[in-house]
Motif scaffolding. Structure first.
Motif, PDB file in Angstrom:
ATOM      1  N   SER A 122       0.854  -1.204   0.000  1.00 30.86           N
ATOM      2  CA  SER A 122       0.000   0.000   0.000  1.00 30.86           C
ATOM      3  C   SER A 122       0.878   1.238   0.000  1.00 30.86           C
ATOM      4  N   ILE A 123       0.298   2.338  -0.478  1.00 35.65           N
ATOM      5  CA  ILE A 123       0.953   3.644  -0.435  1.00 35.65           C
ATOM      6  C   ILE A 123      -0.118   4.699  -0.645  1.00 35.65           C
ATOM      7  N   LYS A 124       0.113   5.893  -0.163  1.00 35.85           N
ATOM      8  CA  LYS A 124      -0.888   6.956  -0.281  1.00 35.85           C
ATOM      9  C   LYS A 124      -1.097   7.309  -1.748  1.00 35.85           C
ATOM     10  N   ASP A 125      -2.339   7.453  -2.141  1.00 37.05           N
ATOM     11  CA  ASP A 125      -2.668   7.787  -3.529  1.00 37.05           C
ATOM     12  C   ASP A 125      -2.515   9.289  -3.756  1.00 37.05           C
ATOM     13  N   THR A 126      -2.460   9.675  -5.024  1.00 32.97           N
ATOM     14  CA  THR A 126      -2.398  11.097  -5.383  1.00 32.97           C
ATOM     15  C   THR A 126      -3.616  11.449  -6.214  1.00 32.97           C
ATOM     16  N   HIS A 127      -4.012  12.708  -6.178  1.00 29.11           N
ATOM     17  CA  HIS A 127      -5.163  13.143  -6.975  1.00 29.11           C
ATOM     18  C   HIS A 127      -4.723  13.345  -8.419  1.00 29.11           C
ATOM     19  N   LYS A 128      -5.423  12.674  -9.314  1.00 28.51           N
ATOM     20  CA  LYS A 128      -5.025  12.754 -10.730  1.00 28.51           C
ATOM     21  C   LYS A 128      -6.292  12.981 -11.559  1.00 28.51           C
ATOM     22  N   PRO A 129      -6.656  14.219 -11.825  1.00 29.62           N
ATOM     23  CA  PRO A 129      -7.901  14.498 -12.561  1.00 29.62           C
ATOM     24  C   PRO A 129      -7.829  14.027 -14.016  1.00 29.62           C
ATOM     25  N   ALA A 130      -8.977  13.598 -14.541  1.00 25.72           N
ATOM     26  CA  ALA A 130      -9.062  13.171 -15.939  1.00 25.72           C
ATOM     27  C   ALA A 130      -8.847  14.361 -16.869  1.00 25.72           C
ATOM     28  N   LEU A 135     -10.513  14.179 -29.306  1.00 27.87           N
ATOM     29  CA  LEU A 135     -11.041  12.853 -29.649  1.00 27.87           C
ATOM     30  C   LEU A 135     -10.561  11.787 -28.669  1.00 27.87           C
ATOM     31  N   ILE A 136      -9.644  12.155 -27.780  1.00 29.55           N
ATOM     32  CA  ILE A 136      -9.034  11.191 -26.863  1.00 29.55           C
ATOM     33  C   ILE A 136      -9.254  11.648 -25.425  1.00 29.55           C
ATOM     34  N   HIS A 137      -9.622  10.694 -24.561  1.00 29.55           N
ATOM     35  CA  HIS A 137      -9.841  10.997 -23.144  1.00 29.55           C
ATOM     36  C   HIS A 137      -8.801  10.240 -22.328  1.00 29.55           C
ATOM     37  N   TYR A 138      -8.149  10.933 -21.399  1.00 36.17           N
ATOM     38  CA  TYR A 138      -7.105  10.307 -20.574  1.00 36.17           C
ATOM     39  C   TYR A 138      -7.494  10.381 -19.106  1.00 36.17           C
ATOM     40  N   ASP A 139      -7.541   9.222 -18.467  1.00 32.40           N
ATOM     41  CA  ASP A 139      -7.806   9.158 -17.030  1.00 32.40           C
ATOM     42  C   ASP A 139      -6.544   8.613 -16.361  1.00 32.40           C
ATOM     43  N   PRO A 140      -5.718   9.493 -15.796  1.00 31.79           N
ATOM     44  CA  PRO A 140      -4.445   9.042 -15.200  1.00 31.79           C
ATOM     45  C   PRO A 140      -4.623   8.122 -14.017  1.00 31.79           C
ATOM     46  N   ALA A 141      -5.800   8.153 -13.380  1.00 32.35           N
ATOM     47  CA  ALA A 141      -6.028   7.258 -12.243  1.00 32.35           C
ATOM     48  C   ALA A 141      -6.004   5.799 -12.686  1.00 32.35           C
ATOM     49  N   LEU A 142      -6.377   5.546 -13.946  1.00 33.05           N
ATOM     50  CA  LEU A 142      -6.389   4.179 -14.470  1.00 33.05           C
ATOM     51  C   LEU A 142      -5.048   3.778 -15.076  1.00 33.05           C
ATOM     52  N   CYS A 143      -4.179   4.755 -15.289  1.00 38.56           N
ATOM     53  CA  CYS A 143      -2.933   4.510 -16.042  1.00 38.56           C
ATOM     54  C   CYS A 143      -1.931   3.713 -15.209  1.00 38.56           C
ATOM     55  N   ILE A 144      -1.359   2.669 -15.817  1.00 37.60           N
ATOM     56  CA  ILE A 144      -0.318   1.884 -15.139  1.00 37.60           C
ATOM     57  C   ILE A 144       1.071   2.215 -15.695  1.00 37.60           C
ATOM     58  N   VAL A 145       1.145   3.274 -16.531  1.00 34.56           N
ATOM     59  CA  VAL A 145       2.415   3.773 -17.072  1.00 34.56           C
ATOM     60  C   VAL A 145       3.219   2.643 -17.743  1.00 34.56           C
ATOM     61  N   CYS A 146       2.527   1.867 -18.551  1.00 37.75           N
ATOM     62  CA  CYS A 146       3.220   0.820 -19.310  1.00 37.75           C
ATOM     63  C   CYS A 146       4.024   1.422 -20.461  1.00 37.75           C
ATOM     64  N   GLU A 147       3.667   2.673 -20.830  1.00 36.67           N
ATOM     65  CA  GLU A 147       4.364   3.447 -21.866  1.00 36.67           C
ATOM     66  C   GLU A 147       4.099   2.951 -23.286  1.00 36.67           C
TER      67      GLU A 147
END
Length: 818
Positions: A122-130, A135-147
């Motif tokens: 576990s670790i404290k989460d950070t606020h990451k607004p969508a 034409l593209i929507h990015y939700d950083p909360a879902l991102c696993i940074v696979c690149e």
């Protein structure tokens, strides 16, 4: 050919090929979230770890050696992979029930596959607004940074529009480094530090909107804005088809389901793809709803059309190349039966070009294709505004530059900063619009072998002698003072200086006699830079674009292109200008419009049969079954995504006595050059190794080539005043792509910054464009990536045909005072 053993299975491979690619080709599963076929490895996920000759390696970047033994899974590897998946789940939102990726989420799949059933970290989460990127929507909360998104944008598309930025999260406890599995710690540590963000100064997504980043995203962090929250993935039915908008005709899937509980009519919710092997451009991905909402059978108009043909009043059929091969075959039969004229100016220009090319190449077809570009290590692109005309060819070119370390020359009058940014090994040669013959003559002069005598003499005469400054290494003798200790006559040591002469190598500038190509000089091509690009290059490909096909010099250019294919090591790819220009050119005998009535199929006529505004409804290409002949020389199938209730071209044909019940009955009867294969027997997929199983490949026929001397004279006019170019903005190809709800726009004059400054204009100005008696009022839009200006043809409300007889035109431009 080398051989390695993976899990006891002997696999043939090329020495140096990545283990993961070999495994996939042989149907052996190795988990990986970050790796994309055809891209550079990032090692972001580390799931692909294997043991190769008893050493732990990452199979995405470990190269095969003959005799290597690979084990893809054991207890320790499984434990490491499970721990990695546990870290990916830390703070991942518990919203799978509404997530757009749910049902096809790779995070879900691998968590289940690895048996993750508890969370011990576990670790404290950070606020990451969508974020909304158009034409593209990015939700950083879902991102696993696979690149993956960064990699595909850089290595395949060439936009390089995304990057990682600091996440701003807490650092991991140092003790974890010693207490948790090593690979999981490394993945989590990197993941906790980074997020994805646009690679621009102002934080906006500056790209061509191809949407390939949404396709490769494994978790739904990046999705198409128009798909977000519209449907569960598992409710969608995939209809395999081919891109209807451009001649790549890439594999697409229309994802459909009923519109609503009350309305059971199918609707296209999105287009998906096989992103590992087939990239989609903007129109292919987002331009899917270009059909009419409703269609009907108007029997009165049908009978009027049929009577027009039978009575002989209709003498012409005017159409474009946004039709299937089967429809082209129907038109060809109708032509012969009713002595009609088939009018398709764009396809006729391409047909004429191919005919002249074939005579001098000694083969019925060009010998290049997508693979020729992708696998080349030296590529020349000439006569194509590549990112606008044929973006998928641009993707292959960029991929070759990035992955093969290829080099390239991009010949075009309009400077494109994005193409220039593909690689430092790309030489952008911006030349005068009236020069095109000179490009092919230079290629023949530089690379031709055993040329016809008349041509060789001409090319040899096109050199000029001049002095050239070169850097040479020379041996010179230098004298220096060296301190030395000696003993004097009293035996005491003393230091003296002694003059020593030695030979050293120095570099000097020197003028030498040299020969320079007058063609290269006219084209502003730096021959010294070219020589550096050519070092150690072996696989050459030449890409020819629409500029050459519509040039005043088209006939000469076609002959010279044939000679390039025959007398140089270049593979040649001649891009068909529209979706099925090649199919139409092969099937139909095209002519000029004659007196009499004209039946317009998706074009203007005395009676119009069209999927747009028409006298009689016609199906759009997403409502049709049939095949296209794409630039890859493949006959590829497309299936209907939507029901259609109006008349088809084959209904008219049947009324006129043609025999086949269904349009696809023509598939095995397309004529010379095509195979007799039934439509239902055509496959449409890439296998795990990337082998193309889409339709079938055309076979080129060889015959005795022509070596006759022909006149080589540049017929292009010297343009003056203001020069504009005929081209569409990126993502638009025709009035059909512009009908799609996501792409619909009004035509403008698109111009680079230098053009605006030179003509005292600014973004959003309204201008009057004049040529002879023609006038056109348009808004101006800045295209920051180019130098020059272009006028589009995708908007059927604006007729620009009178402004152009080739792709360049001289006009006057005045700012409107209104």
């Amino acid at each position: 050919m080398a051989k390695i053993t993976i899990n006891g299975k002997i696999c043939e491979c090329n020495e140096g090929e990545y283990i993961l690619a070999i495994a996939r080709r042989n149907g052996i599963f190795i988990p990986a979230i970050c790796y994309l076929s055809g891209c550079s490895p990032t090692l972001a996920c580390r799931l692909c770890m294997v043991e190769a000759d008893d050493k732990r390696v990452y199979s995405c970047n470990a190269k095969a050696k003959d005799g290597m033994v690979v084990i893809t899974d054991n207890e320790q590897i499984a434990s490491e992979r499970k721990a990695i998946m546990q870290t990916y789940c830390i703070n991942h939102p518990l919203e799978c029930g509404v997530c757009d990726q749910s049902g096809e989420c790779e995070l879900q799949n691998f968590v289940y596959h690895m048996g993750v059933d508890e969370q011990i970290y576990s670790i404290k989460d950070t606020h990451k607004p969508a974020q909304d990127w158009g034409l593209i929507h990015y939700d950083p909360a879902l991102c696993i940074v696979c690149e993956r998104c960064i990699t595909v944008c850089k290595d395949k598309i060439g936009d390089n529009a995304l990057k990682t930025v600091p996440r701003g999260g807490d650092a991991l406890e140092k003790s974890l480094k010693d207490t948790m599995p090593k690979e999981a710690y490394a993945v989590w540590n990197k993941f906790q530090k980074n997020l994805i963000a646009p690679n621009s100064a102002d934080g906006s997504l500056d790209c061509s909107d191809c949407g390939e980043c949404t396709a490769v995203c494994p978790v739904g962090a990046l999705v198409g804005s128009r798909f977000q929250y519209r449907s569960n993935a598992w409710e969608l039915k995939k209809i395999s088809a081919s891109n209807p908008h451009s001649s790549d005709c890439e594999l697409i899937y229309y994802d459909v389901k009923p519109t609503s509980i009350e309305n059971r009519k199918h609707k296209i919710y999105r287009v998906s793809s096989d992103y590992d092997f087939g990239e989609l451009n903007k129109a292919a991905r987002f331009g899917y709803d270009f059909n009419k909402d409703e269609s009907r059978k108007d029997r009165i108009v049908l009978e009027r059309i049929v009577d027009g043909f039978k009575s002989g009043r209709i003498k012409n059929i005017k159409f474009n190349s946004f039709i299937t091969n089967e429809e082209a075959r129907i038109l060809s039969i109708l032509k012969d039966k009713f002595e009609l004229n088939l009018i398709n100016d764009e396809a006729k220009a391409y047909q004429n070009f191919l005919k002249e090319f074939s005579k001098f190449a000694g083969s019925s077809l060009y010998n290049g294709d997508f693979d020729s570009v992708k696998e080349a290590d030296f590529i020349i692109s000439a006569g194509s505004f590549l990112r606008h005309d044929a973006p998928n060819v641009g993707y292959k070119l960029n991929n070759a530059l990035k992955i093969n370390k290829a080099s390239a020359i991009y010949f075009h009058p309009l400077k494109d900063a994005v193409v220039e940014g593909y690689s430092k090994n790309l030489l952008s040669c911006n030349h005068s619009p009236n020069l095109d013959i000179e490009i092919l003559l230079f290629i023949l002069q530089k690379f031709g072998k055993n040329l016809p005598k008349w041509l060789e003499d001409r090319l040899l005469s096109a050199f000029e002698n001049a002095k050239k400054e070169v850097e040479v290494s020379k041996k010179v003798k230098q004298t220096s003072l060296v301190k030395k200790k000696i003993k004097d006559e009293n035996g005491e040591e003393k230091e003296i200086e002694e003059e020593v002469e030695k030979e050293v190598i120095v570099k000097e500038k020197e003028l030498i006699d040299a020969k320079f190509s007058t063609y290269a000089k006219a084209l502003n091509l730096d021959e010294d830079a070219l020589e550096k690009l050519l070092e150690k290059k072996e696989k050459f490909t030449l890409v020819i674009g629409e500029d050459f096909i519509t040039s005043k010099n088209a006939s000469t250019l076609a002959k010279l292109t044939g000679l390039v294919q025959r007398y140089t090591q270049f593979k040649v790819l001649i891009i068909p200008p529209r979706t099925n220009s090649l199919g139409v050119a092969m099937i139909c005998e095209l002519g000029e419009e004659q007196s009499g009535k004209t039946f317009g199929y998706n074009e203007k006529g005395d009676v119009v049969f069209s999927s747009l505004k028409a006298d009689l409804d016609a199906p759009a290409l997403n409502e049709q079954e049939g095949t296209f002949t794409n630039l890859d020389l493949r006959v590829v199938p497309t299936h209907p995504a939507l029901d259609y209730h109006g008349f088809e071209l084959n209904d008219i044909a049947k009324c006129l006595g043609l025999e086949f019940e269904n349009t696809i009955d023509y598939t095995p009867n397309l004529g010379e050059g095509f195979k007799k294969i039934k439509f239902d027997d055509l496959e449409n997929f890439y296998d795990n190794g990337g082998v193309n199983h889409r339709g079938y490949k055309l076979e080129s026929k060889s015959f005795e080539a022509c070596d006759d001397e022909f006149e080589i004279e540049n017929l292009n006019p010297n343009l003056d005043e203001v020069i504009i170019y005929k081209a569409n903005p990126i993502g638009q190809f025709s009035k059909f792509s512009n009908r799609a709800s996501a792409l619909m726009q009004t035509a403008k004059l698109y111009a680079g910054k230098e053009f605006l400054e030179a003509n005292s204009l600014k973004d959003s100005d309204v201008v009057i464009i004049k040529k002879d008696e023609l006038e056109l009022a348009l808004s101006v839009e800045l295209d920051k990536d180019i130098q020059g200006a272009y006028l589009p043809f995708f908007d059927d409300k604006i007729d620009i045909s009178g402004f152009f007889t080739s792709r360049y035109s001289s006009v006057t431009i005045q700012r409107s005072q209104a």
